[in-house]
Design an enzyme around this catalytic site. Structure first.
Site, PDB file in Angstrom:
ATOM      1  N   PHE A 420       0.821  -1.221   0.000  1.00  0.00           N
ATOM      2  CA  PHE A 420       0.000   0.000   0.000  1.00  0.00           C
ATOM      3  C   PHE A 420       0.855   1.271   0.000  1.00  0.00           C
ATOM      4  CE2 PHE A 420      -4.387  -0.811   2.197  1.00  0.00           C
ATOM      5  CZ  PHE A 420      -4.957  -1.036   0.965  1.00  0.00           C
ATOM      6  N   GLU A 421       0.377   2.287  -0.696  1.00  0.00           N
ATOM      7  CA  GLU A 421       0.931   3.647  -0.622  1.00  0.00           C
ATOM      8  C   GLU A 421       2.444   3.678  -0.806  1.00  0.00           C
ATOM      9  OE1 GLU A 421      -0.543   5.861   2.712  1.00  0.00           O
ATOM     10  OE2 GLU A 421      -2.529   4.968   2.548  1.00  0.00           O
ATOM     11  N   GLY A 422       2.932   2.877  -1.736  1.00  0.00           N
ATOM     12  CA  GLY A 422       4.357   2.779  -1.997  1.00  0.00           C
ATOM     13  C   GLY A 422       4.915   1.497  -1.423  1.00  0.00           C
TER      14      GLY A 422
END
Length: 647
Positions: A420-422
């Protein structure tokens, strides 16, 4: 974007979208330069009494709602958050936790927003994901940071009360390489707006969203600079279709979509921040938005510790509680230290975010990276301690009369946080790019600039002047002086280690740049180790500072806080020492060569006895043609280290 973007073009898009200036001091930036600026994080800012009162009151209401009205087993069983639960969260004001009060939100501090997400996440991770996707990366945060006043007054009151948002960036064939984005936003002939066409993948909240932030490429043309642009798009617009609700290993209650746009009209007033600013908006939003994910990881690590502790007291083997047997005792100690360290990183970073005096882009990214990696290991260790019962579902345990501990669900839910998110790999590259920023400014032209002799000589002279002053500062410091940081008592030795190691890390980075030069950007594993060392040092500093903060705010916990901080710092020191060794003693090059042989099919015979239940065919669907557009221009030169964002 280019129809088939090259490596360099992809880097240019990422580089043009990052924040290039450092208007405020940064502990993380200084740490990677070998300058241990403890004054930037210590003493920690005191919490505002009014913010504490408001935050504690909301946490009490949220806790009561979760316990009394949310059946977490039902969410897991039906793979859906019931409508009445969503409506209840709206009624609490949970959609507006981060939205300022002037726009109808609760206006909680970052500290209490994190604590609320952590509380919801321990009840069921899908709840915290719903709330975080709406507020951390959904429409409220981009509007708060980049929206016009009219956009804020139009949308924030709705988003604070009853309208759910989602963030749509990723595409079926585009993850961490936005230069290949194929969704277009074509200006209309009458000049009133744009028409968006394309498909977006993995839109958390996308199935139930009332409005989304959608990233699309505006083709460059007369009057349009073009580039990736952020748009506000209500989901009831003609041409918006949710094609599929994705199902996952964990987070079974989230409403994650594949969303298609067929010529969807969005007005000029729906552009956030201007054309070509979309990726920069996404990256900047994530700077503080990333703190929500480590908050969830911290709460899960602490819950894992609680489960392991209680089980290790009750469960007996060979005449003693299993916690008294050394292998389990070692895991319990590791869990205790890790949970404390993760909370320290989160609390220190969150107070920095609330204080607003520091640039926290590196600290927030380190918190996300560190929290997701150690948080995953913490849950895995808890599962190992609990044994076979951890492999059994909570409802199955309950049916046979045992406490319904959701260990296997926690493991499934936690795994996504490393993506997630990078993803961890992307976060390594993103942080590495920031960590070497100063080096690139002074020496980048030597490594990547004009190859002509005269130009390189001028660049070398400029770099030489900087390094002649900077490098000698890395030889001696407070970490070599007995008595330094004595105000931290028993923890002073750990801070001296951090100071010494920060200088060692800066020297190592300099050596790596000299050794590999332009090839350094392709040394992802090496860069990852540099970042991981920085993460350990940051976490150790946070652990000591947090112990001091706890001692001031809760004097009765002083000794326990110091013990936990010392425990964690000992663990972190050993990890950092190992990473320092592996910087120069590793198998990276040999393994890379083997990997290329694997890709060529040299060892495919070894797989021939595998029965593939997925059948034949490609792993990816046929890719859409990337949108024709313009790579954003920027005053900075092309990037030296890959740094992109993955949703």
């Amino acid at each position: 974007m280019a129809s088939n973007p090259s490596y360099e073009q992809s880097k240019q898009v990422a580089e043009a979208s990052r924040e290039t200036e450092w208007a405020k001091p940064s502990f993380g930036k200084e740490l990677f330069l070998g300058n241990f600026r403890l004054d930037l994080i210590h003493p920690q800012p005191e919490l505002d009494p009014a913010a504490v009162e408001k935050g504690e009151a909301f946490l009490a209401r949220l806790r009561a709602f979760l316990v009394e009205h949310v059946d977490r087993h039902r969410i897991e069983r039906e793979a859906k958050i019931p409508t009445e639960v969503v409506e209840g969260l709206k009624g609490l004001g949970a959609l507006g936790m981060k939205i300022p009060e002037e726009y109808g939100g609760l206006g909680l501090s970052q500290v209490y927003y994190n604590r609320a997400l952590a509380l919801a996440g321990t009840w069921h991770a899908s709840l915290s994901t719903l709330l975080s996707a709406h507020q951390s990366i959904g429409l409220p945060e981009p509007l708060r940071l980049f929206g016009s006043e009219e956009q804020k007054r139009t949308w924030l009151p709705r988003l604070a009360t009853d309208q759910i948002s989602a963030f749509l960036l990723t595409e079926p064939d585009v993850g961490s390489d936005p230069a290949r984005m194929s969704t277009t936003a074509t200006p209309t002939e009458d000049g009133t707006g744009y028409r968006i066409t394309g498909t977006k993948l993995w839109g958390t909240n996308g199935v139930i969203a009332d409005v989304v932030v959608v990233m699309a490429v505006v083709p460059a043309s007369e009057g349009h600079r073009g580039g990736i642009t952020a748009f506000i798009c209500p989901c009831d617009r003609e041409g918006v279709t949710v094609e599929h609700r994705n199902e996952f290993m964990g987070l079974r209650g989230i409403e994650n979509s594949v969303t298609r746009f067929d010529g969807v009209f969005v007005a000029n007033a729906d552009v956030i921040g201007g054309e070509g600013k979309g990726l920069r908006i996404a990256l900047t939003t994530l700077n503080t938005g990333r703190l929500s994910l480590p908050a969830i990881c911290v709460s899960t690590a602490k819950y894992s510790l609680k489960i392991a502790r209680e089980w290790s007291v009750e469960r007996t083997q060979w005449g003693r509680p299993i916690g008294e047997h050394d292998p389990i005792a070692q895991k319990l100690a590791w869990l205790a230290g890790t949970a404390y360290g993760l909370e320290a990183v989160l609390e220190v970073s969150s107070r920095l975010a609330d204080d607003k005096r520091n640039d926290i882009r590196i600290e927030a990214a380190l918190a996300k990276l560190y929290g997701s990696e150690l948080g995953w290991t913490a849950v895995d260790e808890m599962v190992q301690v609990r044994g076979g019962r951890a492999f059994e579902t909570a409802e199955s345990l309950a049916r046979r009369g045992e406490k319904p501990v959701p260990a296997e669900q926690m493991l499934r839910d936690m795994r996504i946080n490393r993506i997630f998110e990078g993803s961890t790999e992307i976060m390594h590259l993103l942080i590495a790019r920031e960590a070497v920023d100063q080096h690139l400014k002074v020496a980048g032209d030597v490594l990547f600039g004009d190859p002509r002799l005269a130009s390189r000589a001028k660049a070398a002279a400029k770099a030489g002047a900087f390094y002649a002053t900077w490098f000698p500062t890395l030889t001696r410091g407070a970490g070599q002086r007995r008595g330094s940081f004595s105000e931290f008592g028993d923890l002073a030795g750990h801070l001296r280690y951090v100071e010494r190691s920060a200088r060692k890390l800066a020297r190592s980075t300099f050596y790596a740049m000299g050794r590999y030069q332009a090839r350094l950007e392709r040394k992802g594993r090496l860069l990852g180790r540099i970042v991981d060392i920085g993460a350990e040092l940051y976490a150790m500093a946070c652990a000591c500072v947090y112990a001091d903060t706890l001692a001031r705010e809760h004097p009765e916990r002083r000794q326990e806080a110091v013990e936990l901080a010392g425990l964690f710092c000992g663990q972190a020191r050993r990890r950092a020492d190992r990473l320092f060794t592996e910087l120069w003693a590793n198998d990276d090059e040999a393994q890379y060569e083997v990997a290329q042989r694997v890709l060529s099919g040299r060892y495919a015979w070894f797989e021939h006895d595998v029965l593939d239940p997925a059948g034949d065919g490609p792993m990816m669907p046929v890719a859409a043609e990337p949108a024709a557009g313009q790579v954003e221009e920027d005053a900075q030169a092309a990037p030296r280290v890959e740094a992109t964002v993955a949703q």
